[in-house]
Design a protein around this motif. Structure first.
Motif: not given
Length: 151
Positions: A2-8, A60-67, A78-84
């Motif tokens: 899947s495609h992952t996007q993480i934003r703080i 924080t971003e590394r922790a969310l990437e691991k999760i 297919e995709g994950i988006r985490i915004l905090h």
């Protein structure tokens, strides 16, 4: 994979626009499941006027990437988006968005729930609430730890 996007970010976001962007152009997606955490005006019987969220940039971003990677390992996504959000928040503001797309609903539901349960215990965020009695740091909840253990 899947495609992952993480934003703080310190700026507000539109949870619905973020979900639409995640699934747009993905015709194989059959399910989108999202959790939106909102700033409440009450916590443990105290009126909350506002909150400041702090984090440890990079960590924080590394922790969310691991999760997110753990969710990808367990389910076909297919995709994950985490915004905090971080910084100053007011009651009713969206704080966090976890959105997951997959071909089937079961994978999306389970992955979304795992991500938010792990986020609550494993991501380095600190909350300071402003109440009628002043500002104070919010302690971790036992219920969050119990939610993570079931996985």
């Amino acid at each position: 994979m899947s495609h992952t996007q993480i934003r703080i970010q310190s700026t507000p976001f539109d949870p619905f626009a973020e979900q639409d962007e995640l699934r747009r152009g993905q015709p194989r997606v059959g399910a989108l499941v999202a959790f939106v955490g909102l700033m409440r005006d009450l916590n443990e019987d105290a009126n909350v006027r506002g909150m400041t969220l702090e984090h440890y940039p990079g960590m924080t971003e590394r922790a969310l990437e691991k999760i997110a990677a753990e969710a990808q390992r367990r389910w076909k996504l297919e995709g994950i988006r985490i915004l905090h959000r971080v910084g100053r928040l007011e009651p009713e503001d969206p704080i966090v968005l976890v959105a997951v797309t997959s071909r089937h609903r079961g994978d999306a539901f389970r992955a979304c729930e795992l991500i938010i349960d792990y986020l609550k215990t494993d991501a380095p965020f600190w909350k300071k609430e402003l109440t009628e009695t002043g500002e104070h740091w919010v302690e971790a909840r036992d219920s969050d730890g119990r939610a993570k253990v079931r996985w």
